[in-house]
Scaffold this motif. Structure first.
Motif, short mmCIF file in Angstrom:
data_model
loop_
_atom_site.label_atom_id
_atom_site.label_comp_id
_atom_site.label_asym_id
_atom_site.label_seq_id
_atom_site.Cartn_x
_atom_site.Cartn_y
_atom_site.Cartn_z
N LYS C 240 0.83 -1.20 0.00
CA LYS C 240 0.00 0.00 0.00
C LYS C 240 0.86 1.25 0.00
CE LYS C 240 -4.02 -1.84 2.35
NZ LYS C 240 -4.95 -2.15 1.28
N GLY C 293 -6.11 -5.25 9.26
CA GLY C 293 -6.24 -3.81 9.47
C GLY C 293 -5.12 -3.09 8.77
N CYS C 294 -4.60 -2.05 9.43
CA CYS C 294 -3.45 -1.35 8.89
C CYS C 294 -2.25 -2.28 9.01
CB CYS C 294 -3.20 -0.07 9.68
SG CYS C 294 -1.63 0.71 9.27
N THR C 295 -1.56 -2.54 7.90
CA THR C 295 -0.49 -3.54 7.93
C THR C 295 0.69 -3.13 8.80
OG1 THR C 295 0.18 -2.61 5.83
CG2 THR C 295 -0.96 -4.72 5.76
N CYS C 308 -6.90 0.19 14.62
CA CYS C 308 -5.88 -0.06 13.59
C CYS C 308 -5.84 -1.52 13.16
CB CYS C 308 -4.51 0.36 14.09
SG CYS C 308 -4.43 2.11 14.48
N PRO C 312 -8.50 -1.66 7.19
CA PRO C 312 -7.44 -0.81 6.66
C PRO C 312 -7.89 0.65 6.64
CG PRO C 312 -8.39 -2.19 4.94
CD PRO C 312 -8.99 -2.63 6.22
N ARG C 325 -2.57 7.41 4.60
CA ARG C 325 -3.49 6.36 5.01
C ARG C 325 -3.21 6.00 6.46
NH1 ARG C 325 -6.43 3.44 1.27
NH2 ARG C 325 -6.02 4.05 -0.88
#
Lengths: 377, 340, 335
Positions: C240, C293-295, C308, C312, C325
């Motif tokens: 991302k 979620g957020c990597t 988090c 994502p 992001r």
């Protein structure tokens, strides 16, 4: 200080831990398992070696018992059900009669004379796995001797049962492959290892020797060596001599593989690390280097085996290898050499089927092992 | 630092690789990979060897570890009991007890660990082959080392394939520490790692030095990394040290034109500091055909007639450094702090 | 600003090996303008190289561009969606080299050892231009001269193995420019080179860009190279783009915790000698084990449990061309 450690541990499931702590053997096996053709081939190979191991048990008649009256009997049909419909496999006894126009023996089944198949029947006596004397065989007949009535794959010119001879031939051919490879392996690892480890003059000498050996056309070399075998040698002596002749060529390939791996591994950082730690030369070789290329060796061996088997078959087929009364695939195929025999008794060619199957199976198995052997590659 | 006897002192180290040609393998010349290199490393000190590929920094480090046999020169180790031993001429067996004093951290965290051994076996190997402790004692020491390099004990029975590059490098460091060496040769230990992992390893190396008084010979091409780990820096060019100075002095007031160009070429992670670089013309000289006089003269913008004929020697300059340049006294070169 | 020459929107390139699925590029968007350099920066496995390969449609199997669009404004003004083209069709081959030139990290394996470098440059010219053999050769020499190869009239007949790494990379650039493309994609063009050679190559790329108004995509892991070269920067992490913006804002006012941490953790020649670096804890997760979620959440200093690690974060626009992001900024303000 443990901040990094903590963050490094998060998503470890049981499955991952299993992979993380898996040995090389396990990883190889997991990878090999995915290669379906190789797995099936492996099973086929095991099946054939079991057959070789229990050759006498699987044979039905003595492989050397001849009778001109049973010459060229075609493969026999097995009748699975009795007249009343019950499951009772049986064969019809054969009545031979000479066709007065062609003077050929023709055989007609006699439906009135049923011989029922029997498991663990009595037959010729042999030594089971070299342990004890017995006369039990997997198949036999309820009455009469099998020599007279049971011809699963027909008979040859001298009236010998092809099925039984095939079983014993499998044992000879497969074991020659195995012993030949073992011998090549020993020579290959020894000379390849010395060559790769010490280098210099020794390396050059061994490499030139390999090149010379490999540049001689194999068939004339075999012919020369085989012709040198005294004709009064016993079957066993010829057997051993042929094995040695075949492996004389086979080791060169393995030696090259081993040398190549030694040379490559000598430069690996982990080998340098072991040296810097003060590890002895022996430890470096056996703890670090050999395990790293063992898998390559296994793959090379499984590819060398079929070559050995083909070599023996070729030699014997040409009449240069094993000679009757020894029985091997090559010897059996030799019987099918002349046109007349094939025209009259095409079933003699059936011997080629297991040869093809085994060679193919070994090649697929070898490919699968080679791909799986380097789980880190 | 620099107190008492040096842990390592190298004098006049040379490594020539012969070039042979033709069927008779006639000697037609030498690749002078290392040509007359001298330096010393004190206890608890980090000396970095920097330079571009082919400058001889890696060969120098391999000679010191005797993974490569030097052509000439002395490599003296101060042993634990205060003696000094020249290892350059020792045989394999004579060398073995001294191996404990000097260990190595490798560049490639993938090829430096035997994939067929567990972490416990890898870290414990130096102990095992030197006959230190029994199984249990070794196991305890491995656990201790894992703690030092900040890896969980639970990883002991895992194989290297389960680890990331940074974790593998920690394992490599633990192995190097197992025998309590006085000197660690680190050959590009962070150049194969991701940026976010590099910092962890650099900090770990600094921390270990403070805690156990290790000495490092740090071989690297990345000047930014070098600035973060070194007490002193030696810059090499085509087999020779051209400048040796304390980190501060070398970066702020370089005395050799090559050092200046090298520093100028490093991209600075700040778009507001985009400066006019000194872009060196041409390529690093081929060590089999070293230019006459000062090897750097064909690329040097300050070169004079003398540089083409006379080979400069490493001379002390005011401020404590050493430089090998005929014009060292009359040049005023710029370092990283001042704009060019 | 002028019209973008290339717009990438929500690019998704996935690899589907037997073991599962790897979302190598997972929704990347960016624009490319003539005469400007976009830097794509990230660590291993972030998808920066796959992004480049997706634009050229040369993703290796089992990878595939599975979604999004890559709109190229062709030289005649037509808009073409590269995602919709046949990978090996005529138009794609025309675009590759003709409109988009590319330079890879390893010049040794990208050049053939069997043909002279002149042959290879001439072939590239012939592929896209109708010229005679003589014209192509002259053009090749001209190109080699342009990329700063000394004595190009002689070097045109040498083989790649006779050249040093720096010269090989120059030949690669000459090859990339052979058909006068308007976009140059350079994937780690200087990573294999020494620092003084790197300075030469970066200088060369900059010079050619100015002369030809090239749009450059510079892909690297080196923040120093980005600071040096880029006008706009996209920071990637595990497939991302976590933050994108003008180079000065990225370096002096980074918003995403990953960008901030990355900038703090890089060693610098300007630092105090022997100073400790700030670190990012842990390591980059395995591509099969991407956190939900957020990597970045397991390594993030601003981790908010229950948020988090759930979904994502959407893209939040901070200023005209600065996007991030992260849940820390403008809750759920999607673009």
């Amino acid at each position: 200080m443990s901040e990094a450690a903590k963050a490094d541990t998060p998503f470890v499931t049981a499955a991952e831990e299993k992979v993380a702590a898996a040995t090389q053997l396990q990883l190889t096996w997991w990878r090999f398992r995915k290669h379906r053709v190789a797995v099936i081939s492996g099973i086929v190979v095991i099946f054939f070696y079991l057959m070789a191991l229990f050759a006498d048990f699987l044979a039905v008649t003595g492989p050397h018992s001849t009778d001109a009256a049973r010459s060229y009997i075609p493969p026999q049909a097995i009748h699975w059900f009795d007249q009343d419909g019950s499951f009772k496999p049986h064969v019809y006894a054969l009545k031979g009669r000479r066709d007065m126009r062609t003077f050929k023996l023709v055989y007609a089944p006699d439906p009135s004379d049923r011989r029922y198949l029997k498991l663990f029947a009595e037959g010729y006596s042999y030594t089971f796995l070299g342990l004890f004397e017995t006369n039990r065989h997997l198949l036999g007949l309820d009455r009469g001797v099998p020599e007279d009535a049971l011809f699963l794959l027909g008979t040859d010119q001298l009236g010998r049962d092809v099925w039984s001879r095939l079983m014993l031939a499998t044992r000879t051919s497969l074991s020659i492959g195995l012993i030949g490879v073992a011998l090549s392996l020993f020579l290959g690892i020894l000379l390849g290892g010395v060559s790769g480890l010490y280098g210099g003059v020794i390396d050059t000498a061994i490499q030139r020797l390999i090149e010379i050996l490999r540049s001689i056309p194999t068939i004339p070399l075999w012919m020369g060596l085989a012709a040198a075998l005294p004709s009064d040698w016993s079957v066993t002596q010829v057997y051993i001599a042929i094995t040695v002749i075949i492996s004389l060529i086979g080791w060169t390939e393995l030696a090259r593989v081993v040398r190549g791996r030694f040379l490559a591994l000598r430069e690996e950082d982990f080998v340098t690390a072991a040296e810097l730690a003060g590890a002895s030369r022996l430890r470096i070789i056996f703890r670090h280097m050999v395990p790293s290329f063992l898998s390559h060796i296994i793959a090379a061996v499984s590819l060398a085996l079929p070559a050995m088997i083909i070599s023996e078959t070729t030699l014997s087929f040409l009449g240069l290898g094993l000679r009757p009364p020894a029985i091997s695939w090559g010897v059996l195929l030799q019987d099918a050499q002349n046109l007349q025999a094939i025209a009259i008794a095409p079933w003699l060619l059936l011997v080629a089927v297991p040869v093809v199957i085994v060679i193919l199976a070994f090649n697929f198995l070898g490919d699968g092992l080679r791909d799986a052997a380097d789980p880190y590659g | 630092m620099n107190s008492g006897n040096p842990v390592l002192s190298v004098e006049g180290l040379k490594k020539y690789f012969p070039i042979r040609r033709g069927i008779l393998r006639r000697l037609v010349g030498n690749v002078k990979a290392v040509d007359d290199v001298s330096f010393a490393i004190g206890k608890g000190e980090t000396l970095s060897l920097v330079g571009e590929s082919g400058c001889g920094k890696t060969t120098t480090s391999r000679c010191i570890l005797r993974a490569v046999q030097p052509t000439a020169g002395a490599i003296r180790f101060g042993t634990e009991d205060g003696r000094t031993v020249d290892v350059s001429g020792l045989s394999r067996t004579e060398l073995r007890p001294l191996r404990r004093q000097m260990q190595m951290i490798f560049q490639d965290p993938y090829s430096s660990l035997n994939p067929r051994m567990t972490i416990a076996d890898i870290i414990g190997e130096p102990l095992l082959v030197n006959g230190i402790g029994d199984l249990n004692a070794r196991r305890r020491r491995v656990a201790e080392l894992l703690d030092v390099v900040q890896l969980p004990l639970a990883y002991m029975n895992r194989f290297p394939h389960a680890f990331s590059g940074g974790q593998r490098q920690r394992i490599g460091i633990a192995r190097a520490l197992a025998l309590n060496p006085a000197l660690i040769v680190a050959d590009e230990p962070v150049s194969a790692l991701d940026v976010s992992v590099q910092a962890q390893i650099i900090n770990l190396l600094l921390e270990l030095q403070d805690r156990i008084g290790l000495s490092y010979l740090f071989v690297a091409h990345d000047l930014s990394v070098v600035k973060h780990v070194s007490h002193r820096v030696a810059v090499m060019y085509v087999g020779r040290i051209v400048e040796l100075a304390s980190t501060d002095a070398l970066f702020n007031t370089p005395r050799h034109p090559y050092t200046e160009a090298l520093l100028s070429a490093v991209p600075v992670p700040d778009p507001r500091k985009r400066a006019k670089r000194i872009v060196l013309a041409g390529e690093v000289a081929d060590p089999s055909r070293v230019p006459s006089g000062c090897a750097f003269h064909p690329r040097c913008r300050y070169a004079v007639e003398r540089c083409k004929v006379e080979v400069p020697t490493l001379q002390p300059v005011e401020g404590g450094g050493m430089v090998s340049c005929h014009r060292a006294k009359d040049l005023s070169l710029s370092g990283v702090a001042a704009p060019v | 600003m002028a019209e973008p020459i290339l717009s990438v929107r929500n690019l998704q390139t996935y690899f589907r090996p037997d073991e599962g699925i790897v979302r190598a590029v997972d929704g990347a968007s960016f624009d490319l303008y003539p005469g400007r350099t976009l830097g794509i920066v990230g660590e291993s496995g972030c998808g920066k190289s796959v992004t480049a390969r997706s634009i050229l449609r040369i993703v290796d199997r089992p990878g595939k561009v599975e979604g999004g669009e890559i709109v190229l404004r062709r030289h005649d003004g037509r808009l073409v969606d590269i995602v919709g083209l046949d990978e090996s069709g005529a138009e794609m081959r025309d675009i590759r080299g003709g409109e988009i030139g590319y330079v890879f990290q390893e010049p040794m394996s990208s050049l053939s050892a069997f043909y002279t470098i002149g042959n290879q440059v001439m072939e590239a010219i012939h592929l896209h231009k109708r010229v005679t053999e003589k014209e192509a050769r002259d053009r090749a020499i001209e190109l080699l001269h342009l990329v700063g190869i000394p004595r190009p009239e002689q070097r045109v007949d040498s083989y790649s193995f006779e050249l040093s790494g720096g010269l090989r990379q120059r030949v690669m650039i000459a090859l990339a420019l052979a058909a006068e493309p308007r976009i140059l994609i350079a994937d780690e063009p200087t990573t294999a080179l020494d620092v003084t050679t790197q300075a030469q190559i970066l200088e060369l790329i900059r010079k050619i860009q100015e002369e030809r108004k090239l749009a450059v995509v510079l892909i690297t892991h080196d923040m120093g190279v980005i600071a040096e070269m880029a006008d706009a920067v996209s920071v990637m992490y595990l497939g991302k783009i976590v933050e994108s913006g003008p180079v000065d804002e990225i370096f002096h006012a980074p918003k995403h915790p990953y960008t901030q941490a990355l900038l703090r953790s890089i060693p610098s020649v300007l630092a105090e000698p022997r100073s400790r670096l700030a670190t990012i804890s842990g390591s980059i997760p395995h591509p099969y084990a991407r956190p939900p979620g957020c990597t970045f959440n397991p390594r993030c200093g601003n981790f908010m449990p229950g948020k988090c690690d759930q979904a994502p974060p959407p893209a939040t626009t901070l200023s005209a061309d600065h996007e991030v992001r992260c849940f820390l900024y403008g809750e759920g303000v999607a673009t």
